[in-house]
Design a protein around this motif. Structure first.
Motif, PDB file in Angstrom:
ATOM      1  N   GLU A   1       2.045  -3.023  -9.970  1.00  0.00           N
ATOM      2  CA  GLU A   1       2.222  -4.331 -10.818  1.00  0.00           C
ATOM      3  C   GLU A   1       1.839  -4.127 -12.334  1.00  0.00           C
ATOM      4  N   LEU A   2       1.109  -3.155 -12.789  1.00  0.00           N
ATOM      5  CA  LEU A   2       0.459  -3.071 -13.936  1.00  0.00           C
ATOM      6  C   LEU A   2       0.947  -1.499 -14.348  1.00  0.00           C
ATOM      7  N   ASP A   3       1.311  -1.695 -15.939  1.00  0.00           N
ATOM      8  CA  ASP A   3       1.875  -0.481 -16.417  1.00  0.00           C
ATOM      9  C   ASP A   3       0.667   0.526 -16.562  1.00  0.00           C
TER      10      ASP A   3
ATOM     11  N   PRO B   1       0.704  -1.280   0.175  1.00  0.00           N
ATOM     12  CA  PRO B   1       0.049  -0.166   0.057  1.00  0.00           C
ATOM     13  C   PRO B   1       1.014   1.170  -0.008  1.00  0.00           C
ATOM     14  N   ARG B   2       1.364   1.463  -1.114  1.00  0.00           N
ATOM     15  CA  ARG B   2       2.388   2.521  -1.271  1.00  0.00           C
ATOM     16  C   ARG B   2       2.291   3.306  -2.606  1.00  0.00           C
ATOM     17  N   PRO B   3       1.913   4.646  -2.952  1.00  0.00           N
ATOM     18  CA  PRO B   3       1.675   5.221  -3.943  1.00  0.00           C
ATOM     19  C   PRO B   3       2.433   5.134  -4.913  1.00  0.00           C
ATOM     20  N   ASP B   4       3.936   4.539  -4.539  1.00  0.00           N
ATOM     21  CA  ASP B   4       4.978   4.472  -5.712  1.00  0.00           C
ATOM     22  C   ASP B   4       5.191   2.833  -6.023  1.00  0.00           C
TER      23      ASP B   4
ATOM     24  N   VAL C   1     -12.359  -0.499  -7.764  1.00  0.00           N
ATOM     25  CA  VAL C   1     -11.681  -0.460  -6.586  1.00  0.00           C
ATOM     26  C   VAL C   1     -12.432  -1.024  -5.442  1.00  0.00           C
ATOM     27  N   ASP C   2     -11.515  -1.462  -4.329  1.00  0.00           N
ATOM     28  CA  ASP C   2     -12.309  -1.824  -3.177  1.00  0.00           C
ATOM     29  C   ASP C   2     -12.828  -0.776  -2.534  1.00  0.00           C
ATOM     30  N   ALA C   3     -12.316   0.727  -2.402  1.00  0.00           N
ATOM     31  CA  ALA C   3     -12.685   1.624  -1.770  1.00  0.00           C
ATOM     32  C   ALA C   3     -11.971   2.933  -2.616  1.00  0.00           C
ATOM     33  N   TYR C   4     -12.614   3.807  -3.125  1.00  0.00           N
ATOM     34  CA  TYR C   4     -12.006   4.839  -3.556  1.00  0.00           C
ATOM     35  C   TYR C   4     -11.176   5.640  -2.728  1.00  0.00           C
ATOM     36  N   ASP C   5     -11.698   5.897  -1.554  1.00  0.00           N
ATOM     37  CA  ASP C   5     -10.759   7.004  -0.664  1.00  0.00           C
ATOM     38  C   ASP C   5      -9.314   6.212  -0.511  1.00  0.00           C
ATOM     39  N   THR C   6      -9.390   4.955  -0.106  1.00  0.00           N
ATOM     40  CA  THR C   6      -8.281   4.236   0.071  1.00  0.00           C
ATOM     41  C   THR C   6      -7.340   4.289  -1.237  1.00  0.00           C
ATOM     42  N   ALA C   7      -7.895   3.986  -2.367  1.00  0.00           N
ATOM     43  CA  ALA C   7      -7.157   3.763  -3.439  1.00  0.00           C
ATOM     44  C   ALA C   7      -6.626   5.294  -3.846  1.00  0.00           C
ATOM     45  N   ARG C   8      -7.210   6.109  -3.668  1.00  0.00           N
ATOM     46  CA  ARG C   8      -6.849   7.444  -3.851  1.00  0.00           C
ATOM     47  C   ARG C   8      -5.655   7.868  -2.836  1.00  0.00           C
ATOM     48  N   ALA C   9      -5.429   7.301  -1.817  1.00  0.00           N
ATOM     49  CA  ALA C   9      -4.491   7.653  -0.729  1.00  0.00           C
ATOM     50  C   ALA C   9      -3.235   6.800  -1.048  1.00  0.00           C
ATOM     51  N   LYS C  10      -3.367   5.376  -1.472  1.00  0.00           N
ATOM     52  CA  LYS C  10      -2.202   4.693  -1.313  1.00  0.00           C
ATOM     53  C   LYS C  10      -1.989   3.661  -2.503  1.00  0.00           C
ATOM     54  N   SER C  11      -2.898   3.627  -3.707  1.00  0.00           N
ATOM     55  CA  SER C  11      -2.489   2.533  -4.435  1.00  0.00           C
ATOM     56  C   SER C  11      -1.724   3.207  -5.761  1.00  0.00           C
ATOM     57  N   GLY C  12      -0.673   2.827  -5.949  1.00  0.00           N
ATOM     58  CA  GLY C  12       0.230   3.103  -7.013  1.00  0.00           C
ATOM     59  C   GLY C  12      -0.101   2.638  -8.431  1.00  0.00           C
ATOM     60  N   ASP C  13      -1.168   1.560  -8.420  1.00  0.00           N
ATOM     61  CA  ASP C  13      -1.541   1.244  -9.911  1.00  0.00           C
ATOM     62  C   ASP C  13      -2.384   2.300 -10.286  1.00  0.00           C
ATOM     63  N   VAL C  14      -3.083   2.816  -9.624  1.00  0.00           N
ATOM     64  CA  VAL C  14      -3.983   4.053 -10.128  1.00  0.00           C
ATOM     65  C   VAL C  14      -3.180   5.416 -10.111  1.00  0.00           C
ATOM     66  N   LEU C  15      -2.575   5.647  -9.069  1.00  0.00           N
ATOM     67  CA  LEU C  15      -2.221   7.093  -8.644  1.00  0.00           C
ATOM     68  C   LEU C  15      -0.866   7.209  -9.510  1.00  0.00           C
ATOM     69  N   LEU C  16      -0.050   6.541  -9.997  1.00  0.00           N
ATOM     70  CA  LEU C  16       0.899   6.603 -11.020  1.00  0.00           C
ATOM     71  C   LEU C  16       0.328   7.028 -12.311  1.00  0.00           C
ATOM     72  N   PRO C  17      -0.567   6.174 -12.873  1.00  0.00           N
ATOM     73  CA  PRO C  17      -1.301   6.654 -14.122  1.00  0.00           C
ATOM     74  C   PRO C  17      -2.016   7.804 -14.192  1.00  0.00           C
ATOM     75  N   PHE C  18      -2.740   8.181 -12.875  1.00  0.00           N
ATOM     76  CA  PHE C  18      -3.149   9.548 -12.688  1.00  0.00           C
ATOM     77  C   PHE C  18      -2.212  10.786 -12.690  1.00  0.00           C
ATOM     78  N   ALA C  19      -1.028  10.657 -12.029  1.00  0.00           N
ATOM     79  CA  ALA C  19       0.058  11.622 -11.887  1.00  0.00           C
ATOM     80  C   ALA C  19       0.520  11.798 -13.664  1.00  0.00           C
ATOM     81  N   GLU C  20       0.567  10.741 -14.272  1.00  0.00           N
ATOM     82  CA  GLU C  20       0.891  10.834 -15.460  1.00  0.00           C
ATOM     83  C   GLU C  20       0.108  11.416 -16.376  1.00  0.00           C
TER      84      GLU C  20
END
Length: 331
Positions: free
Chosen positions: A234-236, A228-231, A247-266
């Motif tokens: 496992e998926l590009d 559970p780290r934003p960086d 997602v299992d829970a949006y607030d949790t994914a928004r806080a600590k899921s690199g799988d969505v946060l890295l594409p979001f940051a890009e």
């Protein structure tokens, strides 16, 4: 009195409870969607001058009458000590009286509830004619997923890969002998991805192991293993962008899921692209799979409400069977 449940006791209680765990986890996600449960995003407490972090995963449920906190330690340095990189303990309180009802070791709970959430999501999102299950990763989480997904499922075979060939072969042999489904080891994650109708990624990887270019129309993916780290992911980015994300829970994914946060940051993903929660799909408030060729992705970060649901089940089972240790914390 407070009920203490050790890992060995929990393992015994969970041995024949796979479907009960899945039912409990599914109900918890429906309760969240219907406003009957509370699930705040967990605070991450990074340890100064260390790569370690602690997460307080809290939840409360009106139907279960419980409030819980799982303290999760994510300590990569433990691997060099021969210790688990993640350790956890679940504290359970009664919502009416505030009494501490139970204290449970978190490792076994985490493993089975994570696999149960994958099974629930896969049943809701995968094509019904999925015949090949793919596993990337061969540790205890992979075994838990095989046990949760294969019995009674549609799968005719399992394909898998792991970094250690001996571990991969041992898992394939165990699946065939224990679960009765033929399993074979493939040479790399690409081969597993291209062969699988349903793919589970179950590694603590920091960098992508699965690429969007390898995906096929109609596949279902479960991204499970990254810490559970934003960086970490496992998926590009292409794999996530090609998929309909649940997602299992949006607030949790928004806080600590690199799988969505890295594409979001890009800039490749919008927040609205990963707002759909599993509970909304289960209750019909949001669509799941909408076409045969759609690629679906369950982004599983793991949430405290799943721990709560399984803790409720285990406390009830322990009381029925008269197991565990009772301690008076107020004495």
């Amino acid at each position: 009195m407070t009920l203490i449940l050790t890992r060995s006791t929990l393992r015994t209680l969970l041995a024949d409870a796979t479907e009960d765990v899945a039912d409990a986890v599914a109900r918890a996600h429906r309760d969240l969607a219907l406003g009957r449960a509370v699930l705040p995003a967990p605070p991450v407490m990074a340890v100064p001058d260390s790569d370690g972090a602690f997460l307080a995963m809290a939840a409360a449920s009106a139907p279960d009458g419980l409030a819980t906190v799982k303290l999760l330690a994510d300590l990569p340095g433990n691997r060099a000590r021969g210790l688990p990189a993640q350790r956890s303990t679940v504290l359970v309180a009664d919502t009416d009286t505030g009494a501490c009802l139970a204290l449970l070791d978190g490792a076994e709970i985490t493993r089975v509830r994570t696999a149960a959430a994958t099974a629930v999501a896969t049943r809701a999102l995968a094509r019904p004619d999925a015949a090949t299950l793919g596993l990337v990763g061969t540790g205890p989480l992979a075994r838990a997923h095989a046990r949760a997904l294969l019995p009674g499922g549609p799968y005719e075979q399992v394909v898998l890969w792991g970094r250690t060939p001996e571990h991969a072969q041992a898992l394939a042999t165990w699946i065939g002998a224990e679960l009765g489904v033929p399993a074979k080891v493939l040479p790399d994650p690409r081969a597993v991805t291209e062969a699988a109708d349903v793919l589970c990624t179950l590694t603590p990887s920091r960098a992508p192991l699965v690429r969007g270019a390898w995906l096929s129309p109609g596949q279902h993916l479960n991204a499970v293993g990254a810490p559970p780290r934003p960086d970490h992911r496992e998926l590009d980015t292409e794999a996530v962008v090609r998929s309909t994300v649940v997602v299992d829970a949006y607030d949790t994914a928004r806080a600590k899921s690199g799988d969505v946060l890295l594409p979001f940051a890009e800039g490749a993903l919008r927040e609205d692209d990963f707002r759909r929660e599993l509970g909304d799909v289960l209750t019909g408030r949001a669509p799941g799979r909408t076409s045969r060729d759609e690629i679906t992705l369950f982004n599983s970060v793991g949430v405290g409400l799943q721990d709560l649901a399984v803790a409720r089940l285990l406390i009830d089972l322990a009381r029925q069977r008269g197991v565990g240790t009772e301690v008076d914390l107020t004495g």
